[in-house]
Enzyme design. Structure first.
Site, short mmCIF file in Angstrom:
data_model
loop_
_atom_site.label_atom_id
_atom_site.label_comp_id
_atom_site.label_asym_id
_atom_site.label_seq_id
_atom_site.Cartn_x
_atom_site.Cartn_y
_atom_site.Cartn_z
N SER A 150 52.02 32.91 34.83
CA SER A 150 50.76 32.43 34.25
C SER A 150 50.79 30.91 34.12
O SER A 150 50.95 30.22 35.11
CB SER A 150 50.53 33.13 32.91
OG SER A 150 49.20 32.99 32.49
N HIS A 160 49.31 41.81 32.37
CA HIS A 160 49.46 40.43 32.83
C HIS A 160 50.92 39.98 32.78
O HIS A 160 51.37 39.22 33.63
CB HIS A 160 48.58 39.53 31.98
CG HIS A 160 48.64 38.08 32.34
ND1 HIS A 160 48.60 37.64 33.65
CD2 HIS A 160 48.72 36.97 31.57
CE1 HIS A 160 48.66 36.31 33.66
NE2 HIS A 160 48.74 35.89 32.42
N ASP A 214 51.41 36.45 38.72
CA ASP A 214 50.08 36.78 38.18
C ASP A 214 49.31 35.55 37.70
O ASP A 214 48.80 35.52 36.57
CB ASP A 214 50.20 37.81 37.06
CG ASP A 214 48.99 38.74 37.04
OD1 ASP A 214 48.51 39.11 38.13
OD2 ASP A 214 48.52 39.10 35.95
#
Length: 386
Positions: free
Chosen positions: A156, A349, A181
């Site tokens: 992220s 996530h 991700d």
């Protein structure tokens, strides 16, 4: 501390809660453990997963900063791990144990500025440029002029910082890059919803166990093993609370405000302060970083990220929780073979926490395919179909 809803696609800053209708499917199934059985939400120390810890001092124009790193392994390339917004290096704990058992490598998991146990003179500066420089400075402080081969792996926000670090040539011995991700298109789309998500999280927790339980039941982290070590790096004791008298003595119920009779503003203000103090006593843990206050930096983390990633002249790996994450630039780049991509379904996530073995397998296969590292034991590469 980091989570984002499916409706936001990828909550690019923190990890996101479960996909609607599914967050409960995986975690919920695990919650039902039969009569009389309770899940253990107690925290686990970092030392169960990492071999050592070090506080790396870095000199800069604002003074001396100290960056916390957790390490494992003694030979092979260094995997420099960068966590997502609100998380800490401890989010890589279970992954570290998994990857070390598959290939010969060294792990350096870094607490980025304002996160975890890292202490910097200017904690408000979370610009991509500053954090990328931090990564380069830590590498220089640890290894001097002859750094070992290094692969940057980021989740992220950490993935974005890894790309900015690579594109700025701040790690001279860089041999590979992995984003987990994080995709520019879906990240930019999610920014408008991020504040609403952050406002929906609990402000405080009555114990570390309570924080760990929330992270799992909310779907922020779908793997209890990882949550028990990771959440310790996401929360801290509230200021003014030196030592709670133990989680057993902490109030279990939700504190409810009593309705007040009309009184003078001074009396109400005094009572509010007393209520705040009582809340701190009963809920002594809060988030280490207020992500809502970092909003001005969000755009800079992700805008232009896809092209920066594609332009890095090194082998690249992109791991996603769903194929719907791809934006136009990365879709074209993937079709042109500019990077290796693998989709790990049934994850939230926080892919590396939810499925640490699968992520370790993908990274190990990438390292062996490019002859960056040697396999350990009977590890067999599993080449993805995409």
């Amino acid at each position: 501390m980091s989570a984002l809803e499916k409706s936001m696609h990828l909550g690019r800053l923190p990890s996101r809660p479960p996909l609607p209708g599914s967050g409960g499917s995986q975690s919920g199934a695990k919650m039902r453990m039969g009569p009389g059985r309770k899940r253990d939400f107690s925290p686990v120390p970092w030392s169960q997963y990492f071999e050592s810890m070090e506080d790396v001092e870095v000199e800069n124009e604002t003074g001396k900063d100290t960056f916390r790193v957790y390490k494992s392994g003694s030979e092979g390339p260094v995997l420099l791990l960068l966590h997502g917004g609100g998380h800490s290096a401890l989010s890589w704990a279970v992954f570290t144990a998994a990857i070390i058992s598959r290939v010969q490598c060294r792990i350096v998991a870094l607490d980025l500025r304002s996160h975890g146990e890292t202490k910097v003179k200017n904690p408000e500066d979370l610009s991509a440029e500053t954090m990328a420089k931090d990564v380069g400075n830590v590498v220089e402080a640890m290894y001097g002029d002859l750094p070992p081969p290094i692969m940057l792996i980021g989740h992220s926000m950490g993935g974005a910082i890894a790309v900015h670090t690579a594109s700025s040539n701040l790690v001279p011995s860089l041999l590979g890059l992995c984003m987990i991700d994080v995709v520019e298109g879906t990240a930019m789309d999610a920014l408008n919803s991020m504040q609403n998500f952050l406002r929906g999280r609990p402000k405080t927790f009555k114990s570390l166990e309570n924080a760990i339980e929330w992270s799992v039941k909310s779907g922020q982290i779908r793997n209890l093993e990882s949550a028990r070590v990771s959440m310790v790096g996401q929360v801290k004791q509230c200021e003014g609370i030196t030592s709670p008298e133990g989680s057993k003595s902490i109030v279990e119920g939700i504190i409810e405000e009593e309705e007040e009779d009309e009184e003078g503003s001074e009396s109400i203000s005094k009572r509010k302060k007393e209520d705040d103090m009582e809340t701190k006593k009963d809920h002594p843990y809060t988030w280490r970083i207020e992500l809502a206050k970092t909003e001005k930096y969000w755009d800079g983390w992700f805008r232009g990220l896809s092209n920066l990633f594609l332009s890095c002249p090194i082998p690249k790996l992109l791991l996603l929780a769903g194929v719907d994450r791809l934006d136009k630039d990365l879709t074209i780049g993937q079709m042109q073979g500019k990077f290796q991509m693998q989709v790990l379904p049934q994850c939230g996530h926080a892919v590396h926490e939810d499925a640490p073995d699968k992520v370790a397998e993908a990274v190990a296969t990438f390292l062996i395919r490019h002859r960056f590292a040697e396999p350990i034991g009977g590890f067999q590469c599993v080449f993805p179909g995409c």
